[in-house]
Write an enzyme that holds these catalytic residues in place. Structure first.
Site, PDB file in Angstrom:
ATOM      1  CB  THR A   6      -0.862   0.054   1.279  1.00  0.00           C
ATOM      2  OG1 THR A   6      -1.796  -0.997   1.229  1.00  0.00           O
ATOM      3  CG2 THR A   6      -1.593   1.360   1.428  1.00  0.00           C
ATOM      4  CE  LYS A  39      -4.504  -0.824  -0.986  1.00  0.00           C
ATOM      5  NZ  LYS A  39      -3.176  -0.900  -1.528  1.00  0.00           N
ATOM      6  N   GLY A  51      -6.706   7.405   5.351  1.00  0.00           N
ATOM      7  CA  GLY A  51      -6.054   6.463   4.453  1.00  0.00           C
ATOM      8  C   GLY A  51      -5.305   5.480   5.329  1.00  0.00           C
ATOM      9  CB  SER A 130       5.244  -1.025   0.437  1.00  0.00           C
ATOM     10  OG  SER A 130       4.160  -0.798  -0.441  1.00  0.00           O
ATOM     11  CB  CYS A 165       6.954   1.213  -4.716  1.00  0.00           C
ATOM     12  SG  CYS A 165       6.514   0.007  -3.445  1.00  0.00           S
ATOM     13  CB  THR A 168       3.003   1.566  -5.133  1.00  0.00           C
ATOM     14  OG1 THR A 168       3.513   1.474  -3.797  1.00  0.00           O
ATOM     15  CG2 THR A 168       2.089   2.759  -5.254  1.00  0.00           C
TER      16      THR A 168
END
Length: 177
Positions: A6, A39, A51, A130, A165, A168
């Site tokens: 996330t 989220k 969030g 992350s 990432c 993501t």
């Protein structure tokens, strides 16, 4: 089976606040389990936005408790966040919850964690998850070098993080308050 992955980024600029989150849920190290998770959401009848990163079930539980605290303390963001963090840290069952949250309203933006931290960012920018450090760096650069709105900065920061990432993606949800 470990589900993770996330990135959440919150930006406060010119009296506007936006929180952006990606949609990826990763199972283990190699499998994208879901690409369209949401989220980021409005709470308290639209007065606040949260969030979350971490376990989804844990985050929903914390979201509900945060909303209760907001109502209990007259929609005072800071007081509700501190009370939630204290309860989260003290309560044996809550202590096992694995999540972090960014909470915001028109007065401010905070990071809340289960270890008792309630962090008010110096520059009105925070990020968790992350890809959080990538999004944080991008948002800071955009804040310093552009006139973009809070919404635009949060969204673009997530796009930058999604290009770096592996946990993501670019299915981005942004909520403003």
């Amino acid at each position: 089976m470990e589900l993770r992955g996330t990135t959440i980024c919150g930006v406060l600029r010119d009296g506007q606040c936006a929180i952006a989150g990606d949609g990826q849920v990763t199972m283990g190290e190699h499998t994208i389990f879901k690409a369209t998770a949401v989220k980021v959401r409005r709470v308290c009848g639209g007065r606040a936005v949260i969030g979350f990163a971490g376990s989804v079930a844990d985050a929903f539980s914390l979201s509900a408790r945060f909303e209760e605290k907001m109502e209990q303390f007259g929609y005072n963001l800071e007081r509700a966040a501190v009370e939630l963090a204290q309860e989260w840290r003290r309560d044996q069952a809550l202590r096992k919850l694995e999540a972090m949250m960014i909470v915001a309203d028109k007065t401010g933006i905070l990071v809340v964690s289960g270890t008792g931290e309630v962090i008010y960012p110096d520059d009105g920018i925070c990020a968790i998850g992350s890809g959080g450090n990538y999004a944080l760096s991008a948002a800071r650069a955009l804040m310093r070098n552009t006139q973009l709105s809070a919404h635009e900065i949060a969204e673009e920061a997530l796009r930058v993080a999604s290009s770096i990432c592996v946990y993501t993606n670019d299915h981005i949800t942004v909520e403003d308050v």
